[in-house]
Scaffold this motif. Structure first.
Motif, PDB file in Angstrom:
ATOM      1  N   GLY A 193      32.758  72.375  98.721  1.00 46.88           N
ATOM      2  CA  GLY A 193      34.031  72.853  98.174  1.00 46.88           C
ATOM      3  C   GLY A 193      35.227  72.211  98.851  1.00 46.88           C
ATOM      4  O   GLY A 193      36.188  71.797  98.185  1.00 46.88           O
ATOM      5  N   ILE A 194      35.172  72.100 100.166  1.00 47.60           N
ATOM      6  CA  ILE A 194      36.261  71.452 100.895  1.00 47.60           C
ATOM      7  C   ILE A 194      36.356  69.978 100.513  1.00 47.60           C
ATOM      8  O   ILE A 194      37.448  69.453 100.265  1.00 47.60           O
ATOM      9  N   GLY A 195      35.208  69.300 100.456  1.00 52.16           N
ATOM     10  CA  GLY A 195      35.206  67.885 100.102  1.00 52.16           C
ATOM     11  C   GLY A 195      35.731  67.627  98.703  1.00 52.16           C
ATOM     12  O   GLY A 195      36.511  66.689  98.481  1.00 52.16           O
ATOM     13  N   ILE A 196      35.317  68.437  97.749  1.00 55.67           N
ATOM     14  CA  ILE A 196      35.780  68.259  96.374  1.00 55.67           C
ATOM     15  C   ILE A 196      37.274  68.548  96.281  1.00 55.67           C
ATOM     16  O   ILE A 196      38.016  67.853  95.578  1.00 55.67           O
ATOM     17  N   GLY A 197      37.742  69.546  97.010  1.00 56.50           N
ATOM     18  CA  GLY A 197      39.176  69.853  97.007  1.00 56.50           C
ATOM     19  C   GLY A 197      40.011  68.718  97.571  1.00 56.50           C
ATOM     20  O   GLY A 197      41.053  68.351  97.008  1.00 56.50           O
ATOM     21  N   LEU A 198      39.569  68.147  98.687  1.00 60.35           N
ATOM     22  CA  LEU A 198      40.295  67.016  99.272  1.00 60.35           C
ATOM     23  C   LEU A 198      40.273  65.805  98.347  1.00 60.35           C
ATOM     24  O   LEU A 198      41.295  65.126  98.168  1.00 60.35           O
ATOM     25  N   THR A 255      39.954  65.748  95.084  1.00 61.03           N
ATOM     26  CA  THR A 255      40.781  65.999  93.911  1.00 61.03           C
ATOM     27  C   THR A 255      42.259  65.829  94.249  1.00 61.03           C
ATOM     28  O   THR A 255      43.028  65.257  93.467  1.00 61.03           O
ATOM     29  N   GLY A 256      42.658  66.318  95.416  1.00 59.33           N
ATOM     30  CA  GLY A 256      44.047  66.158  95.839  1.00 59.33           C
ATOM     31  C   GLY A 256      44.433  64.698  96.004  1.00 59.33           C
ATOM     32  O   GLY A 256      45.507  64.267  95.565  1.00 59.33           O
ATOM     33  N   LYS A 257      43.560  63.920  96.640  1.00 61.70           N
ATOM     34  CA  LYS A 257      43.839  62.494  96.829  1.00 61.70           C
ATOM     35  C   LYS A 257      43.837  61.747  95.489  1.00 61.70           C
ATOM     36  O   LYS A 257      44.623  60.817  95.289  1.00 61.70           O
ATOM     37  N   ALA A 258      42.974  62.155  94.576  1.00 60.93           N
ATOM     38  CA  ALA A 258      42.951  61.519  93.258  1.00 60.93           C
ATOM     39  C   ALA A 258      44.243  61.811  92.498  1.00 60.93           C
ATOM     40  O   ALA A 258      44.799  60.928  91.836  1.00 60.93           O
ATOM     41  N   ALA A 259      44.738  63.039  92.601  1.00 61.54           N
ATOM     42  CA  ALA A 259      45.997  63.379  91.935  1.00 61.54           C
ATOM     43  C   ALA A 259      47.154  62.569  92.520  1.00 61.54           C
ATOM     44  O   ALA A 259      48.026  62.086  91.775  1.00 61.54           O
ATOM     45  N   GLU A 260      47.161  62.398  93.843  1.00 64.37           N
ATOM     46  CA  GLU A 260      48.191  61.571  94.474  1.00 64.37           C
ATOM     47  C   GLU A 260      48.089  60.124  93.996  1.00 64.37           C
ATOM     48  O   GLU A 260      49.112  59.474  93.733  1.00 64.37           O
ATOM     49  N   SER A 261      46.880  59.610  93.909  1.00 62.13           N
ATOM     50  CA  SER A 261      46.683  58.225  93.478  1.00 62.13           C
ATOM     51  C   SER A 261      47.131  58.014  92.042  1.00 62.13           C
ATOM     52  O   SER A 261      47.745  56.994  91.719  1.00 62.13           O
ATOM     53  N   ILE A 262      46.833  58.964  91.188  1.00 60.05           N
ATOM     54  CA  ILE A 262      47.247  58.853  89.783  1.00 60.05           C
ATOM     55  C   ILE A 262      48.766  58.942  89.673  1.00 60.05           C
ATOM     56  O   ILE A 262      49.388  58.251  88.859  1.00 60.05           O
ATOM     57  N   ALA A 263      49.393  59.764  90.520  1.00 63.67           N
ATOM     58  CA  ALA A 263      50.850  59.864  90.496  1.00 63.67           C
ATOM     59  C   ALA A 263      51.499  58.549  90.927  1.00 63.67           C
ATOM     60  O   ALA A 263      52.544  58.162  90.403  1.00 63.67           O
ATOM     61  N   ALA A 268      45.979  53.187  86.594  1.00 61.77           N
ATOM     62  CA  ALA A 268      44.608  53.172  87.122  1.00 61.77           C
ATOM     63  C   ALA A 268      43.921  54.528  86.960  1.00 61.77           C
ATOM     64  O   ALA A 268      42.906  54.792  87.599  1.00 61.77           O
ATOM     65  N   GLU A 269      44.445  55.363  86.077  1.00 60.83           N
ATOM     66  CA  GLU A 269      43.923  56.723  85.934  1.00 60.83           C
ATOM     67  C   GLU A 269      42.441  56.763  85.556  1.00 60.83           C
ATOM     68  O   GLU A 269      41.664  57.539  86.112  1.00 60.83           O
ATOM     69  N   SER A 270      42.013  55.919  84.639  1.00 63.34           N
ATOM     70  CA  SER A 270      40.617  55.980  84.189  1.00 63.34           C
ATOM     71  C   SER A 270      39.651  55.594  85.305  1.00 63.34           C
ATOM     72  O   SER A 270      38.600  56.227  85.462  1.00 63.34           O
ATOM     73  N   LYS A 271      39.999  54.584  86.100  1.00 62.07           N
ATOM     74  CA  LYS A 271      39.127  54.196  87.218  1.00 62.07           C
ATOM     75  C   LYS A 271      39.095  55.274  88.291  1.00 62.07           C
ATOM     76  O   LYS A 271      38.036  55.580  88.842  1.00 62.07           O
ATOM     77  N   ILE A 272      40.245  55.857  88.577  1.00 62.28           N
ATOM     78  CA  ILE A 272      40.309  56.916  89.595  1.00 62.28           C
ATOM     79  C   ILE A 272      39.520  58.131  89.134  1.00 62.28           C
ATOM     80  O   ILE A 272      38.765  58.729  89.901  1.00 62.28           O
ATOM     81  N   ARG A 273      39.678  58.489  87.868  1.00 60.38           N
ATOM     82  CA  ARG A 273      38.984  59.671  87.355  1.00 60.38           C
ATOM     83  C   ARG A 273      37.471  59.487  87.376  1.00 60.38           C
ATOM     84  O   ARG A 273      36.726  60.403  87.751  1.00 60.38           O
ATOM     85  N   SER A 274      36.994  58.315  86.978  1.00 58.85           N
ATOM     86  CA  SER A 274      35.544  58.103  86.956  1.00 58.85           C
ATOM     87  C   SER A 274      34.962  58.117  88.373  1.00 58.85           C
ATOM     88  O   SER A 274      33.884  58.676  88.605  1.00 58.85           O
ATOM     89  N   THR A 275      35.672  57.541  89.324  1.00 60.98           N
ATOM     90  CA  THR A 275      35.214  57.568  90.709  1.00 60.98           C
ATOM     91  C   THR A 275      35.232  58.990  91.256  1.00 60.98           C
ATOM     92  O   THR A 275      34.318  59.408  91.974  1.00 60.98           O
ATOM     93  N   GLY A 302      31.987  61.172  92.639  1.00 59.96           N
ATOM     94  CA  GLY A 302      32.000  61.765  93.979  1.00 59.96           C
ATOM     95  C   GLY A 302      31.823  63.275  93.945  1.00 59.96           C
ATOM     96  O   GLY A 302      31.104  63.852  94.769  1.00 59.96           O
ATOM     97  N   CYS A 303      32.487  63.924  92.993  1.00 61.52           N
ATOM     98  CA  CYS A 303      32.351  65.380  92.873  1.00 61.52           C
ATOM     99  C   CYS A 303      30.926  65.775  92.489  1.00 61.52           C
ATOM    100  O   CYS A 303      30.404  66.775  92.982  1.00 61.52           O
TER     101      CYS A 303
END
Length: 94
Positions: A20-25, A27-35, A40-47, A51-52
């Motif tokens: 749960g902690i790993g998935i939360g971290l 997801t937060g980093k992915a949201a920052e990267s997409i922002a 690069a949203e599709s590549k970030i989302r698939s990765t 991972g999740c």
């Protein structure tokens, strides 16, 4: 012996907390990267999804191990045959 079963099951269930902690971290980093880089949203989302899924699999293995501990009546350290029949990689954890 029932206290050992409870302790073994509790330790196995703690894998869900780590996942749960790993998935939360992640997801937060992915949201920052997409922002920062919306193109690069599709590549970030698939990765992120891969991972999740892997993190969640470790949590599911922990729950399966806890269930095997409770149903077998022994902690897997004392009776690893029941744990290994449910989760073969548990032999490496013993």
């Amino acid at each position: 012996m029932s206290s050992l079963i409870a302790i073994g099951a509790a330790v196995a269930v703690f894998t869900g907390i780590g996942a749960g902690i790993g998935i939360g971290l992640a997801t937060g980093k992915a949201a920052e990267s997409i922002a920062r880089q919306p193109e690069a949203e599709s590549k970030i989302r698939s990765t992120l999804l891969l991972g999740c899924a892997l993190a969640e699999a470790t949590a599911i293995y922990g729950f399966v191990e806890a269930d095997a501990d409770i149903k077998s009546g022994y902690n897997h350290r004392y009776n690893h045959k029941s744990a290994c029949s449910v989760f073969p990689a548990a032999a490496f954890l013993i």
